[in-house]
Design a protein around this motif. Sequence first.
Motif, PDB file in Angstrom:
ATOM      1  N   GLY A  16      66.015 -58.058   1.347  1.00  0.00           N
ATOM      2  CA  GLY A  16      66.698 -56.499   1.177  1.00  0.00           C
ATOM      3  C   GLY A  16      66.944 -56.500  -0.483  1.00  0.00           C
ATOM      4  N   SER A  17      66.570 -57.624  -1.071  1.00  0.00           N
ATOM      5  CA  SER A  17      67.049 -57.526  -2.710  1.00  0.00           C
ATOM      6  C   SER A  17      65.603 -57.241  -3.362  1.00  0.00           C
ATOM      7  CB  SER A  17      67.384 -59.210  -2.906  1.00  0.00           C
ATOM      8  OG  SER A  17      66.466 -59.928  -2.841  1.00  0.00           O
ATOM      9  N   TYR A  18      65.762 -56.895  -4.739  1.00  0.00           N
ATOM     10  CA  TYR A  18      64.724 -56.631  -5.272  1.00  0.00           C
ATOM     11  C   TYR A  18      63.601 -57.788  -5.745  1.00  0.00           C
ATOM     12  CZ  TYR A  18      62.183 -54.628  -9.578  1.00  0.00           C
ATOM     13  OH  TYR A  18      61.350 -54.182 -10.516  1.00  0.00           O
ATOM     14  N   ASP A  19      62.641 -57.971  -5.653  1.00  0.00           N
ATOM     15  CA  ASP A  19      61.817 -59.129  -6.011  1.00  0.00           C
ATOM     16  C   ASP A  19      61.056 -58.880  -6.934  1.00  0.00           C
ATOM     17  OD1 ASP A  19      59.455 -61.038  -5.667  1.00  0.00           O
ATOM     18  OD2 ASP A  19      60.497 -61.446  -3.849  1.00  0.00           O
ATOM     19  N   LEU A  20      61.696 -59.609  -8.131  1.00  0.00           N
ATOM     20  CA  LEU A  20      61.172 -59.299  -9.452  1.00  0.00           C
ATOM     21  C   LEU A  20      59.517 -59.659  -9.480  1.00  0.00           C
ATOM     22  CD1 LEU A  20      61.606 -58.751 -12.304  1.00  0.00           C
ATOM     23  CD2 LEU A  20      62.111 -60.984 -12.888  1.00  0.00           C
ATOM     24  N   GLN A  21      58.935 -60.940  -8.915  1.00  0.00           N
ATOM     25  CA  GLN A  21      57.630 -61.357  -8.789  1.00  0.00           C
ATOM     26  C   GLN A  21      56.843 -60.053  -8.243  1.00  0.00           C
ATOM     27  OE1 GLN A  21      60.258 -63.270  -8.074  1.00  0.00           O
ATOM     28  NE2 GLN A  21      60.160 -64.748  -9.884  1.00  0.00           N
ATOM     29  N   LEU A  22      57.332 -59.684  -6.846  1.00  0.00           N
ATOM     30  CA  LEU A  22      56.445 -58.909  -6.267  1.00  0.00           C
ATOM     31  C   LEU A  22      56.135 -57.673  -6.700  1.00  0.00           C
ATOM     32  CD1 LEU A  22      57.643 -59.318  -2.363  1.00  0.00           C
ATOM     33  CD2 LEU A  22      55.550 -59.849  -3.526  1.00  0.00           C
ATOM     34  N   ASN A  23      57.229 -57.063  -7.755  1.00  0.00           N
ATOM     35  CA  ASN A  23      57.312 -56.007  -8.441  1.00  0.00           C
ATOM     36  C   ASN A  23      56.192 -55.988  -9.773  1.00  0.00           C
ATOM     37  OD1 ASN A  23      58.602 -53.610  -7.129  1.00  0.00           O
ATOM     38  ND2 ASN A  23      59.808 -55.382  -6.796  1.00  0.00           N
ATOM     39  N   CYS A  24      56.230 -57.311 -10.454  1.00  0.00           N
ATOM     40  CA  CYS A  24      55.303 -57.592 -11.462  1.00  0.00           C
ATOM     41  C   CYS A  24      54.066 -57.425 -10.740  1.00  0.00           C
ATOM     42  CB  CYS A  24      55.792 -59.053 -11.933  1.00  0.00           C
ATOM     43  SG  CYS A  24      57.095 -59.135 -13.050  1.00  0.00           S
ATOM     44  N   PHE A  25      53.740 -57.974  -9.769  1.00  0.00           N
ATOM     45  CA  PHE A  25      52.373 -57.910  -9.085  1.00  0.00           C
ATOM     46  C   PHE A  25      52.133 -56.321  -8.803  1.00  0.00           C
ATOM     47  CE2 PHE A  25      50.528 -56.895  -4.802  1.00  0.00           C
ATOM     48  CZ  PHE A  25      49.102 -57.233  -5.121  1.00  0.00           C
ATOM     49  N   ARG A  26      53.176 -55.332  -8.565  1.00  0.00           N
ATOM     50  CA  ARG A  26      52.845 -54.058  -8.196  1.00  0.00           C
ATOM     51  C   ARG A  26      52.580 -53.336  -9.569  1.00  0.00           C
ATOM     52  NH1 ARG A  26      55.538 -50.394  -9.742  1.00  0.00           N
ATOM     53  NH2 ARG A  26      57.456 -51.756  -9.921  1.00  0.00           N
ATOM     54  N   ARG A  27      53.148 -53.768 -10.563  1.00  0.00           N
ATOM     55  CA  ARG A  27      52.694 -53.284 -12.071  1.00  0.00           C
ATOM     56  C   ARG A  27      51.587 -53.693 -12.501  1.00  0.00           C
ATOM     57  NH1 ARG A  27      58.296 -54.337 -12.682  1.00  0.00           N
ATOM     58  NH2 ARG A  27      57.830 -56.266 -13.881  1.00  0.00           N
ATOM     59  N   GLU A  28      51.310 -54.887 -12.178  1.00  0.00           N
ATOM     60  CA  GLU A  28      49.893 -55.643 -12.910  1.00  0.00           C
ATOM     61  C   GLU A  28      48.672 -55.221 -12.013  1.00  0.00           C
ATOM     62  OE1 GLU A  28      50.934 -59.573 -13.748  1.00  0.00           O
ATOM     63  OE2 GLU A  28      52.530 -58.853 -15.134  1.00  0.00           O
TER      64      GLU A  28
ATOM     65  N   GLY B 153      46.651 -53.209 -11.836  1.00  0.00           N
ATOM     66  CA  GLY B 153      45.349 -52.351 -12.330  1.00  0.00           C
ATOM     67  C   GLY B 153      44.985 -51.236 -11.956  1.00  0.00           C
ATOM     68  N   VAL B 154      45.761 -50.745 -10.847  1.00  0.00           N
ATOM     69  CA  VAL B 154      45.408 -49.547 -10.075  1.00  0.00           C
ATOM     70  C   VAL B 154      46.138 -48.426 -10.470  1.00  0.00           C
ATOM     71  CG1 VAL B 154      45.508 -48.571  -7.625  1.00  0.00           C
ATOM     72  CG2 VAL B 154      44.941 -51.005  -7.972  1.00  0.00           C
ATOM     73  N   ARG B 155      45.352 -47.442 -10.979  1.00  0.00           N
ATOM     74  CA  ARG B 155      46.034 -46.204 -11.500  1.00  0.00           C
ATOM     75  C   ARG B 155      46.533 -45.293 -10.203  1.00  0.00           C
ATOM     76  NH1 ARG B 155      46.122 -46.528 -16.550  1.00  0.00           N
ATOM     77  NH2 ARG B 155      46.087 -44.367 -17.176  1.00  0.00           N
ATOM     78  N   ALA B 156      45.608 -45.032  -9.359  1.00  0.00           N
ATOM     79  CA  ALA B 156      45.762 -43.858  -8.427  1.00  0.00           C
ATOM     80  C   ALA B 156      47.164 -44.360  -7.668  1.00  0.00           C
ATOM     81  CB  ALA B 156      44.631 -43.806  -7.303  1.00  0.00           C
ATOM     82  N   GLU B 157      47.944 -43.122  -7.598  1.00  0.00           N
ATOM     83  CA  GLU B 157      49.360 -43.178  -7.123  1.00  0.00           C
ATOM     84  C   GLU B 157      49.317 -43.550  -5.637  1.00  0.00           C
ATOM     85  OE1 GLU B 157      53.333 -40.797  -6.320  1.00  0.00           O
ATOM     86  OE2 GLU B 157      52.107 -40.183  -7.972  1.00  0.00           O
ATOM     87  N   ASN B 158      48.297 -43.019  -4.698  1.00  0.00           N
ATOM     88  CA  ASN B 158      47.996 -43.333  -3.425  1.00  0.00           C
ATOM     89  C   ASN B 158      47.665 -44.940  -3.307  1.00  0.00           C
ATOM     90  OD1 ASN B 158      48.835 -40.826  -2.723  1.00  0.00           O
ATOM     91  ND2 ASN B 158      46.873 -40.276  -2.251  1.00  0.00           N
ATOM     92  N   SER B 159      47.085 -45.397  -4.113  1.00  0.00           N
ATOM     93  CA  SER B 159      46.361 -46.633  -4.017  1.00  0.00           C
ATOM     94  C   SER B 159      47.780 -47.662  -4.278  1.00  0.00           C
ATOM     95  CB  SER B 159      45.348 -47.256  -4.876  1.00  0.00           C
ATOM     96  OG  SER B 159      44.092 -46.492  -4.415  1.00  0.00           O
TER      97      SER B 159
END
Length: 118
Positions: free
Chosen positions: A21-33, A35-41
Amino acid sequence: MAVLDRGGVREGQPFILSGDGSYDLQLNCFRRELGVRAENSVLGYARDVMLFIRFLGASRYGKPIWACDADDLRAYKRVRLSCGGPDAVSAGTWNRSVAALDKWVAWSLDAGLLRRSP
């Protein structure tokens, strides 16, 4: 102007939590990087990774995603495709989930967070 928290998440933006349940910095870096622009994607990729994390937590003795292996992926596939009920998915949905996990694995290998592909 977008409001960012210390982890780089804009207000109202989805983020990924680890199995505890904690914020996972690495997983959120993955999400940010991604390269997908569409919000639904972006939402779809985040959801697919989070569902795998939940599966690992509930069905694989709390194993973190960073320690998953091929057996975990086979078990996840078996559950998602053949469990019946509301959690079963179509082959198309499964293929999208695999694409999200494939992107996560490729990113994690490149970032040095995984030693080998599960």
